[in-house]
Motif scaffolding. Structure first.
Motif: not given
Length: 493
Positions: A317, A321-324, A329, A332, A335, A396
């Motif tokens: 994560a 993963t793209d968490r934006t 952002t 992680a 999740l 995600p």
């Protein structure tokens, strides 16, 4: 309103908690805050261990961090075994839960100290405290119901919601504080959560009636003094072994991790051997323990994969993963809240399903379903890892889908396993059997921590596909042996 709980479990006036004994509410909230502290710390532990010194972390390699995480989880659940013994033979489940909560809170406060040594010292305290609290609070839940009541599984499913409510909130709080501000501030938030849990338990003790008030099989007189001497000798030997490792220059993270993994497996083998050769248990109880051994192996295999959510999948994560979202952002560790919120949604449905199905679907079949679904989640994870090959960051939603499949498997296995443990337990080993159930998690996590080392060296798609397919095959094997296991359960469904 009628209830399947024993009469002494009901509070005055017959008040209930979602149709269950009122005492369930006190245990529900205590477990919720304990899980807040545990999962809050766990959500950021590997990320803290692997973070660079410049970012406030310990700069431990990914392979070692995964092994530390797995071994820590294993020790938390391994200590449930002596914790159950302490309740059964010395102080009772009720006081074990109280003192366990106090020690857990102390451990989290130690971890909040901004020093390199504090994390490992704090984890040691949390391990000891959780060993006292975790098996015994579940034993108290089991005491609220008749031994073979179909409402028993439903009660454990509701209790399971308390676990996951705390687990849902915790990463959102500790993850933001830890990843965005300061790691030790995140650990401090976990300490506050456990403090709330202890206070709530003390204030709600009047709801508990006689549940857990006395040891099930107390040691008295000379037997008690002999047991306390043995405990003292065991602690002394453990300290001397650690001191010898330090003097020999072998007191390293990897040495300790490997030693504790071996201890976990050996304790498991020894404990099953002890119960099966105990002449004080009946022939029927011995048959049921043989059935339980099968369920234990299935559960250990389940947790080996499932509990990598906080290590291998957490690192995925953070790195893949793209968490934006809208320029922000998110941490992680957020999740890590997906799994528990899905359980909160699914637990009431599972509770209703088990009541409706009654005894038509056996416990071994429920375990088989859990194993197959758990394996399929890693097969899907292999596809996510393949999509991330080359350095691309993936959505995600891949992890959300993986956790959704795992949740379906967990609801088929974990609350059902808790209930089955209380039903299959010999009378002499009531609280200790709950410790044995958590020992399945310990074995799975200990071996899983070693297995997770491979994630740092194998291609990620290969890693996930290999262990995913292994779990599916084991689940299919469980289906084949389900009828045999039911015969060994000797009338327990």
């Amino acid at each position: 309103m009628t209830s399947d709980a024993p009469v002494d479990a009901r509070p005055p006036g017959g008040k209930t908690f979602f149709g269950h004994p009122r005492a369930l509410s006190t245990l529900f909230l205590t477990e919720m805050w304990e899980r807040f502290s545990f999962y809050g710390m766990r959500a950021i532990l590997v990320l803290y261990l692997t973070a660079s010194v410049a970012d406030g972390g310990l700069a431990v390699g990914e392979s070692s961090a995964n092994a530390v995480y797995g071994t820590y989880n294993a020790m938390v659940y391994l200590m449930a075994l002596p914790g159950g013994w302490v309740a059964d033979r010395l102080i009772g489940a009720r006081r074990s839960v109280l003192w366990g909560g106090v020690v857990i809170a102390a451990g989290h406060y130690v971890m909040a100290v901004p020093a390199r040594w504090s994390v490992f010292a704090g984890m040691a305290l949390i391990v000891l405290g959780t060993g006292l609290l975790k098996p015994n609070i579940s034993t108290m839940v089991g005491a609220l119901y008749d031994r073979d009541s179909p409402r028993r599984d439903a009660g454990f499913s509701i209790f399971y919601m308390g676990i996951n409510l705390g687990a849902f909130i915790a990463p959102l709080v500790t993850g933001f504080l830890g990843e965005k501000i300061n790691w030790h501030l995140g650990f401090g938030a976990a300490a506050v959560g456990m403090t709330f849990g202890v206070l709530q338990y003390v204030l709600g003790r009047r709801n508990l009636g006689d549940a857990g008030a006395l040891p099930a099989d107390p040691l008295l007189g000379a037997d008690r003094r002999r047991a306390l001497r043995r405990i003292g000798v065991t602690v002394l030997v453990a300290v001397l072994v650690l001191a010898a490792l330090a003097v020999a220059g072998l007191f390293t993270v990897n040495t300790v991790v490997n030693l504790l993994t071996a201890v976990t497996v050996l304790v498991t083998v020894g404990y099953f051997a002890r119960i099966l050769t105990d002449r004080e248990i009946s022939g029927t109880e011995r048959l049921r323990i043989k059935a339980y051994l099968w369920l234990f192996v299935f559960a250990a295999a389940f947790w080996l994969i499932y509990d990598q959510a906080g290590s291998v999948l957490n690192i995925f994560a953070a790195d893949r993963t793209d968490r934006t979202v809208f320029g922000f952002t998110f941490p992680a560790s957020w999740l890590q809240s997906v799994n528990p919120i899905l359980i909160i949604i699914g637990a009431p449905l599972a509770a209703l399903l088990w009541v409706r199905l009654g005894h038509r679907v056996s416990t071994p079949m429920k375990f088989a379903v859990g194993l197959v679904l758990n394996g399929l989640s890693f097969v899907l994870m292999a596809a996510a890892a393949q999509a991330a090959v080359g350095g691309d960051r993936v959505s995600p939603w891949w992890l959300v889908a993986v956790y959704a499949i795992q949740v379906a498997g967990e609801l088929s296995l974990s609350p059902v396993g808790l209930s089955a443990t209380t039903k299959l337990a010999p009378v002499k080993y009531a609280s200790q059997m709950l410790g044995l159930w958590f020992l399945a998690t310990a074995v799975g996590d200990a071996i899983g921590g070693q297995v997770a080392r491979l994630a740092a060296s194998w291609p990620e798609p290969t890693y996930f596909l290999t262990f995913g397919c292994a779990s599916v095959l084991l689940g299919l094997g469980a289906v084949m042996f389900a009828r045999h296991i039911r015969r060994l359960m000797a009338g327990i469904h």
